[in-house]
Design a protein around this motif. Structure first.
Motif, PDB file in Angstrom:
ATOM      1  N   ARG A   1       9.252  -5.826  -0.441  1.00  0.00           N
ATOM      2  CA  ARG A   1      10.188  -6.825   0.076  1.00  0.00           C
ATOM      3  C   ARG A   1      11.294  -6.187   0.912  1.00  0.00           C
ATOM      4  N   GLU A   2      11.652  -4.943   0.597  1.00  0.00           N
ATOM      5  CA  GLU A   2      12.655  -4.233   1.395  1.00  0.00           C
ATOM      6  C   GLU A   2      12.091  -3.788   2.745  1.00  0.00           C
ATOM      7  N   VAL A   3      10.873  -3.267   2.735  1.00  0.00           N
ATOM      8  CA  VAL A   3      10.261  -2.748   3.962  1.00  0.00           C
ATOM      9  C   VAL A   3       9.793  -3.876   4.882  1.00  0.00           C
ATOM     10  N   LYS A   4       9.335  -4.976   4.289  1.00  0.00           N
ATOM     11  CA  LYS A   4       8.811  -6.137   5.039  1.00  0.00           C
ATOM     12  C   LYS A   4       7.731  -5.724   6.042  1.00  0.00           C
ATOM     13  N   PRO A   5       6.667  -5.076   5.575  1.00  0.00           N
ATOM     14  CA  PRO A   5       5.625  -4.624   6.504  1.00  0.00           C
ATOM     15  C   PRO A   5       4.768  -5.776   7.024  1.00  0.00           C
ATOM     16  N   GLY A   6       4.184  -5.550   8.196  1.00  0.00           N
ATOM     17  CA  GLY A   6       3.169  -6.469   8.687  1.00  0.00           C
ATOM     18  C   GLY A   6       1.791  -6.042   8.210  1.00  0.00           C
ATOM     19  N   LEU A   7       1.705  -4.768   7.778  1.00  0.00           N
ATOM     20  CA  LEU A   7       0.440  -4.208   7.303  1.00  0.00           C
ATOM     21  C   LEU A   7       0.734  -3.238   6.161  1.00  0.00           C
ATOM     22  N   ILE A   8       0.000  -3.372   5.072  1.00  0.00           N
ATOM     23  CA  ILE A   8       0.079  -2.443   3.944  1.00  0.00           C
ATOM     24  C   ILE A   8      -1.240  -1.692   3.865  1.00  0.00           C
ATOM     25  N   VAL A   9      -1.178  -0.364   3.814  1.00  0.00           N
ATOM     26  CA  VAL A   9      -2.374   0.461   3.686  1.00  0.00           C
ATOM     27  C   VAL A   9      -2.258   1.228   2.372  1.00  0.00           C
ATOM     28  N   ASN A  10      -3.211   0.991   1.470  1.00  0.00           N
ATOM     29  CA  ASN A  10      -3.096   1.513   0.103  1.00  0.00           C
ATOM     30  C   ASN A  10      -4.258   2.426  -0.290  1.00  0.00           C
ATOM     31  N   PRO A  11      -4.137   3.739  -0.028  1.00  0.00           N
ATOM     32  CA  PRO A  11      -5.140   4.681  -0.519  1.00  0.00           C
ATOM     33  C   PRO A  11      -4.802   5.237  -1.896  1.00  0.00           C
ATOM     34  N   ALA A  12      -3.600   4.960  -2.411  1.00  0.00           N
ATOM     35  CA  ALA A  12      -3.172   5.512  -3.700  1.00  0.00           C
ATOM     36  C   ALA A  12      -4.028   4.941  -4.830  1.00  0.00           C
ATOM     37  N   ALA A  13      -4.323   5.781  -5.822  1.00  0.00           N
ATOM     38  CA  ALA A  13      -5.162   5.326  -6.933  1.00  0.00           C
ATOM     39  C   ALA A  13      -5.103   6.328  -8.076  1.00  0.00           C
ATOM     40  N   HIS A  14      -5.541   5.886  -9.234  1.00  0.00           N
ATOM     41  CA  HIS A  14      -5.799   6.765 -10.375  1.00  0.00           C
ATOM     42  C   HIS A  14      -7.226   7.258 -10.192  1.00  0.00           C
ATOM     43  N   THR A  15      -7.381   8.508  -9.757  1.00  0.00           N
ATOM     44  CA  THR A  15      -8.710   9.008  -9.375  1.00  0.00           C
ATOM     45  C   THR A  15      -9.303  10.003 -10.370  1.00  0.00           C
ATOM     46  N   ALA A  16      -8.602  10.265 -11.482  1.00  0.00           N
ATOM     47  CA  ALA A  16      -9.138  11.182 -12.498  1.00  0.00           C
ATOM     48  C   ALA A  16     -10.168  10.427 -13.331  1.00  0.00           C
TER      49      ALA A  16
END
Length: 297
Positions: A53-68
């Motif tokens: 809500r602070e950044v107010k992006p037009g696009l969110i790109v989410n590669p973050a994950a729990h990968t273990a």
């Protein structure tokens, strides 16, 4: 009309393998706000909402994950929070803002029993906690109704972080012989390939969601390197491209001889045809990409 340089892109997990590459490949597509875990902890869902809500992006790109993958078997709550609940919150916030979400998923949503390459419409049947949590993330995004692209990839490696490539190079420098699983098959996929193809697709998308582009294109796409090999074949290729003075002998073994806490699919092959047909992009062969990655080290 909003210009591309005025678009804000919120990128999560910038210190990860794919996030690191995306921070570079997304340049030119907008103002990239790349956040690491210290600035955006996906395990803190309230913080996730606040930051979006602070950044107010037009696009969110989410590669973050729990990968273990193996750790997820006993750390179920953390895996679900990062891989299912957090993507759901990102999707809800994207919907509220009228933004779009790009998210990354995995071949582990399948059970690996199909004889050929999996397509996007094949039935899912994850066999471990990691796969189940990633599938739940996919479902939460779809349920939100936000504009989205979900890219399923496989066997991700890079020149940083923890991955099969770096593990093999480390072990190979110290050992004369290594035993590697030879009866699981997939496409080793360089993190740079994922980032480059993602940027190529996003360059085709409108800056604002005018018309029906996002409505027509939202959904799941498989995004892996081309070709197929085993973990054993991948290891042999790594040493072939390496500059190790003395290269270890790589012995093939069955997966049953190397039991792990989390079950792995025997077949992780995924067809990229939908991606190619829709966006006109096609990943390089896994060996070609591996050679480029090794040269870039």
């Amino acid at each position: 009309m909003t210009k591309r340089e005025d678009q804000t892109i919120l990128l999560t997990g910038v210190t990860g393998q794919v996030g690191f590459e995306l921070a570079r490949s997304l340049q030119g597509l907008g103002k990239v706000v790349a956040l690491d875990r210290d600035r955006l902890d996906l395990g803190d869902l309230k913080q996730v909402r606040r930051v979006v809500r602070e950044v107010k992006p037009g696009l969110i790109v989410n590669p973050a994950a729990h990968t273990a993958v193996d750790k997820a078997e006993t750390d179920v709550e953390a895996a679900l929070r990062l891989n299912a609940e957090a993507p759901g919150v990102l999707a809800e916030e994207a919907k509220r803002l009228g933004a779009a979400l790009v998210h990354y998923s995995t071949d582990y949503v399948f059970d690996g029993t199909k004889s050929g390459a999996y397509v996007e419409t094949d039935a899912v049947n994850p066999q471990n906690v990691y796969g189940k949590s990633k599938l739940a993330g996919e479902q939460a995004i779809a349920a939100s109704g936000c504009a989205h692209l979900i890219f399923r990839t496989s066997w991700v490696y890079g020149t940083r972080g923890k991955n099969f490539l770096l593990t093999m190079l480390r072990l190979g420098a110290d050992r004369d012989e290594l035993s590697v699983v030879a009866d699981q098959f997939g496409a080793p996929t360089w993190a740079n390939t994922i980032a480059a193809l993602s940027a190529n697709v996003l360059a085709q998308a409108p800056v604002v969601r005018e018309g029906d582009w996002w409505q027509r294109h939202s959904g799941i796409y498989h995004l892996t390197a081309s070709g197929v090999t085993s973990w054993h074949g991948f290891a042999e290729a790594i040493f072939e491209f390496s500059d190790l003075a003395k290269k270890p002998l790589v012995k093939p073994i069955q997966a049953s001889a190397y039991p792990t806490p989390a079950a792995r699919p025997g077949n992780s092959r995924m067809s990229n045809e939908k991606l190619a047909d829709t966006f006109g992009v096609r990943a390089p062969d896994w060996r070609e990409a591996l050679g480029l990655s090794m040269a870039a080290r």
